[in-house]
Design a protein around this motif. Structure first.
Motif, PDB file in Angstrom:
ATOM      1  N   THR A   2       4.646 -22.639  -1.827  1.00  8.24           N
ATOM      2  CA  THR A   2       4.942 -22.229  -0.473  1.00  8.24           C
ATOM      3  C   THR A   2       6.354 -22.503   0.131  1.00  8.24           C
ATOM      4  OG1 THR A   2       2.751 -22.977   0.023  1.00  8.24           O
ATOM      5  CG2 THR A   2       4.256 -22.400   1.952  1.00  8.24           C
ATOM      6  N   ALA A  17       6.381  -8.680   9.155  1.00  4.84           N
ATOM      7  CA  ALA A  17       5.239  -9.391   8.469  1.00  4.84           C
ATOM      8  C   ALA A  17       4.761 -10.664   9.164  1.00  4.84           C
ATOM      9  CB  ALA A  17       5.650  -9.707   7.080  1.00  4.84           C
ATOM     10  N   GLU A  20       2.433  -9.812  12.104  1.00  7.48           N
ATOM     11  CA  GLU A  20       1.273  -9.541  11.592  1.00  7.48           C
ATOM     12  C   GLU A  20       0.346 -10.794  11.240  1.00  7.48           C
ATOM     13  OE1 GLU A  20       1.987  -6.655   8.413  1.00  7.48           O
ATOM     14  OE2 GLU A  20       1.663  -4.982   9.960  1.00  7.48           O
ATOM     15  N   ALA A  21       1.266 -11.850  10.854  1.00 10.10           N
ATOM     16  CA  ALA A  21       0.359 -12.906  10.368  1.00 10.10           C
ATOM     17  C   ALA A  21       0.102 -13.803  11.727  1.00 10.10           C
ATOM     18  CB  ALA A  21       1.383 -14.044   9.501  1.00 10.10           C
ATOM     19  N   VAL A  60       5.653 -18.484   3.105  1.00 12.76           N
ATOM     20  CA  VAL A  60       5.615 -17.540   2.210  1.00 12.76           C
ATOM     21  C   VAL A  60       5.287 -18.011   0.807  1.00 12.76           C
ATOM     22  CG1 VAL A  60       6.759 -15.476   1.240  1.00 12.76           C
ATOM     23  CG2 VAL A  60       7.326 -16.244   3.369  1.00 12.76           C
ATOM     24  N   GLU A  61       4.032 -17.285   0.227  1.00 11.79           N
ATOM     25  CA  GLU A  61       3.631 -17.462  -1.100  1.00 11.79           C
ATOM     26  C   GLU A  61       3.827 -16.101  -1.965  1.00 11.79           C
ATOM     27  OE1 GLU A  61      -0.113 -19.577  -0.814  1.00 11.79           O
ATOM     28  OE2 GLU A  61       0.499 -21.118  -0.089  1.00 11.79           O
ATOM     29  N   ASP A  63       4.576 -12.555  -2.307  1.00 12.21           N
ATOM     30  CA  ASP A  63       5.198 -11.592  -1.239  1.00 12.21           C
ATOM     31  C   ASP A  63       4.250 -11.540  -0.005  1.00 12.21           C
ATOM     32  OD1 ASP A  63       7.085 -10.523  -2.980  1.00 12.21           O
ATOM     33  OD2 ASP A  63       5.277  -9.149  -3.870  1.00 12.21           O
ATOM     34  N   GLU A  64       3.570 -12.691   0.097  1.00 12.43           N
ATOM     35  CA  GLU A  64       2.914 -12.805   1.318  1.00 12.43           C
ATOM     36  C   GLU A  64       2.987 -14.017   2.348  1.00 12.43           C
ATOM     37  OE1 GLU A  64      -2.272 -13.395   2.235  1.00 12.43           O
ATOM     38  OE2 GLU A  64      -1.520 -13.708   0.193  1.00 12.43           O
ATOM     39  N   VAL A  66       1.725 -16.486   4.975  1.00 13.22           N
ATOM     40  CA  VAL A  66       0.631 -17.139   5.047  1.00 13.22           C
ATOM     41  C   VAL A  66       0.507 -18.106   6.358  1.00 13.22           C
ATOM     42  CG1 VAL A  66       0.093 -17.141   2.489  1.00 13.22           C
ATOM     43  CG2 VAL A  66       1.396 -19.254   3.514  1.00 13.22           C
ATOM     44  N   VAL A  89      -2.595 -17.990   8.810  1.00 13.72           N
ATOM     45  CA  VAL A  89      -3.710 -16.921   8.544  1.00 13.72           C
ATOM     46  C   VAL A  89      -4.829 -17.563   8.170  1.00 13.72           C
ATOM     47  CG1 VAL A  89      -3.985 -14.765   6.886  1.00 13.72           C
ATOM     48  CG2 VAL A  89      -1.718 -15.322   7.650  1.00 13.72           C
ATOM     49  N   HIS A  92      -6.058 -18.862   4.693  1.00 13.19           N
ATOM     50  CA  HIS A  92      -5.089 -19.885   4.198  1.00 13.19           C
ATOM     51  C   HIS A  92      -4.953 -21.049   4.878  1.00 13.19           C
ATOM     52  CE1 HIS A  92      -3.173 -17.123   1.137  1.00 13.19           C
ATOM     53  NE2 HIS A  92      -3.354 -16.273   2.083  1.00 13.19           N
TER      54      HIS A  92
END
Length: 339
Positions: A2, A17, A20-21, A60-61, A63-64, A66, A89, A92
């Motif tokens: 992470t 991004a 959205e999280a 970030v993990e 491209d996501e 979290v 999120v 996670h």
């Protein structure tokens, strides 16, 4: 692995991004949420206020994204204060990501010399959700906060009312207010009323119940008002109703609505009657005046939100008369450094 990343607000993909999280977390936890829209986040982050410094951090993990965190530092007042928020999120959670994010923003606020942290914990109202589900969320949210050293120092109820407002119900609340007239304006206060409006806004900051929150009320001056209006105009429609005594023109109170430009919600913000003018039913009539503008100019709006301390019995009764019901409970969570 992470990674923690500072978000550049001008990086559209990264900021979206992050947003959205945050929304995924809010939508999962809250039955009738109200939160800033994408437009409000992007606009405020890309046009920084001279009164607040904001930092956005993402976990970030690959491209996501979290989890996300936000740090706000007042720049002109309350130099001891830092406001923080952390969202993970749902898929996670319980992996230590929230603690990782908090430790990062806590490090940053210490570096900025801030000694008091404030955050909001919004929990479902037991009347809105099954008791077992509510108990689980209350336990999880409070457990995370208290494990970090926070305590609840103030509570408010987030209230919501469907729109359009019930016209029959609203009309039954109308009363004559002899000796007063109601004025309205939109996103900019008229020049001749600006000094009086600033005095009322300052009074509101002083009067609003704060519990044990270690916050010094903000003084609204004309420079600050101008900055607020200029920054808010691209993001929100504003509706203000104000009461003025007819004998001498003294301003007696106001009510303020914010309407996000990219949402169907509406936000009932301040309603204040100045101390010398209380007892005439002006608060109710000011709220009715903003509802009239809302119905005439923004008939597409679907839900009106407000926040009230249950100990503020006069305003609580007023909101109940309009038909507001409790959506969730807001806890102001606070932690202060020792010494």
């Amino acid at each position: 692995m992470t990674d923690l990343v500072t978000i550049d607000p001008h990086d559209e993909q990264a900021l979206l991004a992050w947003f959205e999280a945050e929304q995924a977390s809010i939508d999962h936890d809250r039955p009738r949420p109200i939160s800033r829209t994408w437009g409000a986040l992007a606009g405020s982050a890309r046009t920084p206020s001279p009164y607040i410094r904001r930092e956005l951090v993402a976990a970030v993990e690959g491209d996501e994204v979290v989890g996300v965190a936000e740090l706000e530092l007042p720049l002109r007042d309350n130099p001891h204060l830092a406001e923080v928020s952390v969202h993970v999120v749902p898929a996670h959670r319980r992996r230590g990501i929230g603690r990782l994010l908090f430790d990062e923003v806590d490090r940053r606020r210490r570096a900025a010399g801030r000694t008091t942290l404030l955050g909001e914990l919004l929990l479902p109202d037991p009347r809105e959700r099954p008791a077992v589900e509510v108990a689980g969320e209350v336990a999880a949210g409070m457990a995370f906060s208290t494990a970090l050293g926070f305590t609840s120092v103030h509570e408010e109820e987030h209230l919501a009312m469907p729109l359009p407002a019930d016209r029959v119900r609203a009309d039954a609340l109308r009363r004559a207010t002899p000796g007063y007239e109601i004025l309205t304006w939109r996103s900019r206060c008229p020049d001749e009323l600006r000094a009086a409006y600033c005095r009322m806004r300052t009074q509101m900051a002083q009067d609003v119940p704060l519990g044990d929150v270690a916050l010094v009320p903000t003084v609204m001056d004309e420079e600050r008002l101008r900055t607020e209006e200029e920054r808010m105009a691209p993001l929100y429609h504003q509706v203000v109703a104000a009461a003025r005594r007819t004998t001498d023109g003294e301003m007696a109170g106001y009510s303020l609505l914010f309407l996000p430009r990219d949402s169907l919600d509406a936000l009932q913000d301040d309603t204040l009657v100045m101390p010398a003018h209380r007892g005439h039913g002006l608060g109710m009539q000011l709220k009715l005046a903003t509802l009239d503008v809302l119905r005439a100019e923004h008939p597409d709006r679907r839900l009106l939100h407000t926040w009230t301390d249950p100990t503020n019995t006069a305003m609580y009764r007023t909101n109940a008369a309009f038909g507001y019901t409790t959506a969730e409970i807001l806890h102001e969570m606070q932690r202060q450094d020792a010494g």
